[in-house]
Motif scaffolding. Structure first.
Motif, mmCIF file in Angstrom:
data_model
loop_
_atom_site.group_PDB
_atom_site.id
_atom_site.type_symbol
_atom_site.label_atom_id
_atom_site.label_comp_id
_atom_site.label_asym_id
_atom_site.label_seq_id
_atom_site.Cartn_x
_atom_site.Cartn_y
_atom_site.Cartn_z
ATOM 1 N N GLY A 141 -7.048 82.084 2.893
ATOM 2 C CA GLY A 141 -6.414 82.923 3.880
ATOM 3 C C GLY A 141 -6.575 82.562 5.436
ATOM 4 O O GLY A 141 -5.566 83.045 6.054
ATOM 5 N N MET A 142 -7.625 81.852 5.526
ATOM 6 C CA MET A 142 -7.553 81.168 6.883
ATOM 7 C C MET A 142 -6.534 80.316 7.243
ATOM 8 O O MET A 142 -5.725 80.215 8.206
ATOM 9 C CB MET A 142 -8.834 80.381 6.969
ATOM 10 N N ALA B 160 -23.588 79.353 -11.240
ATOM 11 C CA ALA B 160 -23.851 80.450 -10.035
ATOM 12 C C ALA B 160 -23.023 79.634 -8.713
ATOM 13 O O ALA B 160 -22.367 80.629 -8.149
ATOM 14 C CB ALA B 160 -25.216 80.601 -9.675
ATOM 15 N N PHE B 161 -23.346 78.384 -8.364
ATOM 16 C CA PHE B 161 -22.748 77.812 -7.383
ATOM 17 C C PHE B 161 -21.011 77.733 -7.634
ATOM 18 O O PHE B 161 -20.207 77.848 -6.496
ATOM 19 C CB PHE B 161 -23.158 76.484 -6.947
ATOM 20 N N THR B 162 -20.544 77.621 -8.615
ATOM 21 C CA THR B 162 -19.117 77.701 -8.895
ATOM 22 C C THR B 162 -18.295 78.921 -8.557
ATOM 23 O O THR B 162 -17.371 79.065 -8.193
ATOM 24 C CB THR B 162 -18.841 77.285 -10.360
ATOM 25 N N ILE B 163 -19.144 80.073 -9.089
ATOM 26 C CA ILE B 163 -18.785 81.298 -8.823
ATOM 27 C C ILE B 163 -18.563 81.764 -7.337
ATOM 28 O O ILE B 163 -17.551 82.225 -6.689
ATOM 29 C CB ILE B 163 -19.653 82.345 -9.789
ATOM 30 N N VAL B 164 -19.628 81.394 -6.645
ATOM 31 C CA VAL B 164 -19.552 81.632 -5.222
ATOM 32 C C VAL B 164 -18.478 80.773 -4.622
ATOM 33 O O VAL B 164 -17.918 81.406 -3.906
ATOM 34 C CB VAL B 164 -21.045 81.214 -4.559
ATOM 35 N N ALA B 165 -18.327 79.468 -4.964
ATOM 36 C CA ALA B 165 -17.454 78.748 -4.298
ATOM 37 C C ALA B 165 -15.847 79.232 -4.680
ATOM 38 O O ALA B 165 -15.012 79.242 -3.995
ATOM 39 C CB ALA B 165 -17.286 77.210 -5.068
ATOM 40 N N TYR C 178 -8.024 85.507 -9.094
ATOM 41 C CA TYR C 178 -9.176 85.692 -9.940
ATOM 42 C C TYR C 178 -9.169 85.167 -11.207
ATOM 43 O O TYR C 178 -10.005 84.822 -12.125
ATOM 44 C CB TYR C 178 -9.669 87.181 -9.752
ATOM 45 N N ALA C 179 -7.630 85.396 -11.783
ATOM 46 C CA ALA C 179 -7.303 84.920 -13.457
ATOM 47 C C ALA C 179 -7.392 83.490 -13.198
ATOM 48 O O ALA C 179 -7.968 82.766 -14.227
ATOM 49 C CB ALA C 179 -6.075 85.271 -13.677
ATOM 50 N N ILE D 227 -15.114 82.184 -5.252
ATOM 51 C CA ILE D 227 -14.702 83.669 -4.366
ATOM 52 C C ILE D 227 -14.658 83.114 -2.728
ATOM 53 O O ILE D 227 -13.880 83.851 -2.229
ATOM 54 C CB ILE D 227 -16.026 84.398 -4.220
ATOM 55 N N GLU D 228 -15.257 82.188 -2.360
ATOM 56 C CA GLU D 228 -15.034 81.732 -0.915
ATOM 57 C C GLU D 228 -14.002 80.979 -0.686
ATOM 58 O O GLU D 228 -13.349 80.989 0.327
ATOM 59 C CB GLU D 228 -16.415 81.057 -0.572
#
Length: 68
Positions: free
Chosen positions: A28-29, A14-19, A40-41, A21-22
């Protein structure tokens, strides 16, 4: 290192998926623009590799430990 149980693996995933995405926001910054399909691939590949590495860990410690 012992392999975490099913709950631990789910939490790490769960933490890996959030990391993942962020991390696109962070890129981008800094002005790095990637297409969403490519990003995403690659992110999915990294998540699968992390999950595979966690599952590949042994269930029990192989080194002998002394109980003091």
């Amino acid at each position: 290192m012992k392999r975490p149980g099913p709950t631990g693996i789910a939490m790490i995933l769960a933490f890996t998926i959030v990391a993942a995405i962020e991390f696109r926001t962070l890129l981008g910054m800094f002005g790095v623009d990637l297409t969403i399909e490519m990003y995403y691939a690659v992110a999915a590949g990294i998540i699968v590799a992390v999950l595979g590495a966690l599952i590949a860990l042994p269930k029990k410690e192989t080194a002998t430990t002394s109980n003091a």
